[in-house]
Design an enzyme around this catalytic site. Structure first.
Site, PDB file in Angstrom:
ATOM      1  N   ARG A 127       0.820  -1.240   0.000  1.00  0.00           N
ATOM      2  CA  ARG A 127       0.000   0.000   0.000  1.00  0.00           C
ATOM      3  C   ARG A 127       0.841   1.272   0.000  1.00  0.00           C
ATOM      4  NH1 ARG A 127      -3.593  -3.046   3.395  1.00  0.00           N
ATOM      5  NH2 ARG A 127      -5.310  -3.736   2.089  1.00  0.00           N
ATOM      6  N   LYS A 149       2.995  11.545 -11.523  1.00  0.00           N
ATOM      7  CA  LYS A 149       2.174  10.703 -12.408  1.00  0.00           C
ATOM      8  C   LYS A 149       2.896   9.383 -12.593  1.00  0.00           C
ATOM      9  CE  LYS A 149      -0.604  13.894 -15.123  1.00  0.00           C
ATOM     10  NZ  LYS A 149      -0.875  14.425 -16.477  1.00  0.00           N
ATOM     11  N   GLU A 191       9.904  19.050 -24.987  1.00  0.00           N
ATOM     12  CA  GLU A 191       9.178  19.299 -23.724  1.00  0.00           C
ATOM     13  C   GLU A 191       9.719  20.562 -23.042  1.00  0.00           C
ATOM     14  OE1 GLU A 191       6.535  17.461 -22.933  1.00  0.00           O
ATOM     15  OE2 GLU A 191       6.840  15.666 -24.151  1.00  0.00           O
ATOM     16  N   LYS A 233       7.976  23.084 -14.289  1.00  0.00           N
ATOM     17  CA  LYS A 233       7.121  21.925 -13.984  1.00  0.00           C
ATOM     18  C   LYS A 233       6.783  21.906 -12.496  1.00  0.00           C
ATOM     19  CE  LYS A 233       5.024  17.932 -14.530  1.00  0.00           C
ATOM     20  NZ  LYS A 233       5.310  16.646 -15.099  1.00  0.00           N
ATOM     21  N   GLU A 243      -4.269  17.977 -11.612  1.00  0.00           N
ATOM     22  CA  GLU A 243      -4.679  18.362 -12.973  1.00  0.00           C
ATOM     23  C   GLU A 243      -6.146  18.774 -13.071  1.00  0.00           C
ATOM     24  OE1 GLU A 243      -2.618  16.182 -16.143  1.00  0.00           O
ATOM     25  OE2 GLU A 243      -4.410  16.417 -17.367  1.00  0.00           O
ATOM     26  N   ARG A 247      -2.336  22.430 -14.613  1.00  0.00           N
ATOM     27  CA  ARG A 247      -1.477  21.310 -15.015  1.00  0.00           C
ATOM     28  C   ARG A 247      -1.845  20.781 -16.403  1.00  0.00           C
ATOM     29  NH1 ARG A 247       0.869  16.366 -11.270  1.00  0.00           N
ATOM     30  NH2 ARG A 247       2.068  15.401 -12.932  1.00  0.00           N
ATOM     31  N   ASN A 251      -0.156  19.639 -21.387  1.00  0.00           N
ATOM     32  CA  ASN A 251      -0.488  18.792 -22.538  1.00  0.00           C
ATOM     33  C   ASN A 251      -0.463  19.583 -23.847  1.00  0.00           C
ATOM     34  OD1 ASN A 251      -0.840  16.549 -20.908  1.00  0.00           O
ATOM     35  ND2 ASN A 251      -2.952  17.128 -20.428  1.00  0.00           N
ATOM     36  N   HIS A 254      -0.053  17.908 -27.197  1.00  0.00           N
ATOM     37  CA  HIS A 254      -0.184  16.470 -26.985  1.00  0.00           C
ATOM     38  C   HIS A 254      -1.427  15.862 -27.640  1.00  0.00           C
ATOM     39  CE1 HIS A 254       3.201  17.034 -24.383  1.00  0.00           C
ATOM     40  NE2 HIS A 254       3.211  15.778 -23.996  1.00  0.00           N
ATOM     41  N   HIS A 258      -0.220  12.927 -29.725  1.00  0.00           N
ATOM     42  CA  HIS A 258      -0.604  11.530 -29.487  1.00  0.00           C
ATOM     43  C   HIS A 258      -1.268  10.934 -30.714  1.00  0.00           C
ATOM     44  CE1 HIS A 258      -0.620  12.104 -24.831  1.00  0.00           C
ATOM     45  NE2 HIS A 258       0.546  11.678 -25.272  1.00  0.00           N
ATOM     46  N   HIS A 271       8.409  10.123 -28.828  1.00  0.00           N
ATOM     47  CA  HIS A 271       7.321  10.906 -28.244  1.00  0.00           C
ATOM     48  C   HIS A 271       7.582  12.408 -28.474  1.00  0.00           C
ATOM     49  CE1 HIS A 271       4.198  12.155 -25.506  1.00  0.00           C
ATOM     50  NE2 HIS A 271       5.074  12.839 -24.794  1.00  0.00           N
TER      51      HIS A 271
END
Ligand code: GLY
Length: 367
Positions: A127, A149, A191, A233, A243, A247, A251, A254, A258, A271
């Site tokens: 946990r 993340k 990035e 960041k 987010e 935040r 993206n 993105h 993507h 990427h």
């Protein structure tokens, strides 16, 4: 030159006991920094990949052992396929065989794949075990290792299984970036430029002034670049951990990126290359709605970083189709991050199919 004292850690300010430092030091300082973060020597589990292990496994083990740590190193195959249930299970098996307890830290030594996978394992083992990020790629040092993340991929899409789970410490050693393959460096630069475009006009101006040195990975600018981009960041995550607002501007590029990655087939572009092309589409769309966007400045920097081309067999409808099957749509609509100007971004779903098609056509160089 950016005026910044990189001896000073950047603190991520979060409620409860979730706050932590980004420390800009060499790996040799890791044991002292782990003590500062409240971790006491004992067993630890190091997750890495075979490429990174070839360079840094021995130095890391020797530095940890010299301070009384007892590390077990699991080196997994390098590559996106490693973010899978099979490799997550391999980590669980190694951890349980190593007789971990609830104080055993998990250390991620690698890029985004290893950081996301090891972090998710840490969040679920017993946990929640203490987690330390030691990012070795540019993308990880300025983005993925910061902000908690974690997760793995699913055949239905990337990052669909995961959790927010903050590390206790992120140790960023920008000297590790000199062994990075050239394409990974330029991929990470996408990035970095993204952070500047969405949040920091002065940093963008510095990037413009230093672009040749940046692309050439000149040692005089690398640590400044990493410190400033990681700081952006950190600021955004401190403001919006889960987010709900700001935040999401990370993206930028993105939604298009993507879709380009997916339409081409994963692994054709890195990427960062896909995000770079996605940002060109997003800059074009931003300018359509906001005349203050100095699109030529943004596009010129993005092109100097990388300009891959898409085979003519991939058309605009292929990319729009990939976008429409994006599992991260909200209320069945794609969300786009647009610039109000360089240094300020916002999120919207108020765009038409013809806006989207025009932006894709522009990015593909097929007006
Ligand atoms: N890489 C985007 C985020 O951490 O929110």
């Amino acid at each position: 030159m950016l005026l910044q004292n990189k001896e000073i850690p950047i603190h991520i300010d979060l409620p409860g006991d979730r706050g932590y430092d980004l420390v800009f030091s060499s790996i040799s300082a890791l044991p002292a920094k782990m003590r500062d973060a409240g971790l006491r020597p004992g067993k630890c589990l190091v997750i890495t990949d075979t490429n990174v292990a070839a360079h840094y496994r021995n130095p890391l083990v020797s530095v940890l052992s010299s301070d009384g740590w007892d590390p077990f190193v699991l080196a997994l195959p390098a590559g996106e396929e490693t973010k899978s249930t099979a490799h997550l299970t391999a980590i669980y098996n190694a951890a349980l065989a190593w007789n971990i307890d609830r104080k055993t830290p998990v250390l991620a030594l690698g890029g985004g794949v290893i950081g996301d996978l090891a972090g998710f394992a840490a969040s679920t083992l017993l946990r929640g075990l203490p987690f330390v990020q030691i990012p070795t790629s540019l993308i990880a040092q300025v983005d993925s290792a910061i902000g908690g993340k974690t997760g793995i991929n699913h055949p239905e899409g990337k990052n669909l299984i995961g959790a927010f789970y903050q590390p206790k410490l992120v140790l960023i050693d920008s000297k590790l970036l000199y062994t990075l393959p050239r394409r990974e460096w330029t991929s990470g630069l996408a990035e970095v430029v993204k952070h500047a475009l969405i949040d920091d006009e002065a940093f963008f101006a510095w990037i413009e002034a230093e672009i040749r040195q940046i692309v050439a990975r000149d040692p005089r600018i690398v640590s400044d670049l990493v410190y400033r981009a990681a700081g952006i960041k950190a600021k955004i995550v401190s403001e919006d951990e889960f987010e709900h607002g700001k935040r999401a501007t990370l993206n930028f590029g993105h939604t298009f990126g993507h879709a380009i990655e997916k339409a081409l087939g994963y692994g054709v572009f890195t990427h960062g290359e896909a995000v770079n092309m996605g940002m060109k589409a997003a800059v074009f769309m931003s300018r359509r709605f906001n005349r203050k966007v100095e699109h030529e400045r943004a596009l010129s920097i993005l092109s100097l970083i990388s300009s891959p081309t898409i085979p003519s067999s991939i058309g605009i409808p292929d990319i729009r189709m990939a976008m429409s099957t994006d599992k991260k749509k909200v209320s069945d609509r794609n969300h786009f991050v647009l610039l109000r100007r360089i240094g300020e971004a916002y999120v919207t779903d108020d765009v038409t199919v013809s806006d989207i098609d025009a932006a894709i056509a522009f990015a593909l160089g097929r007006p």
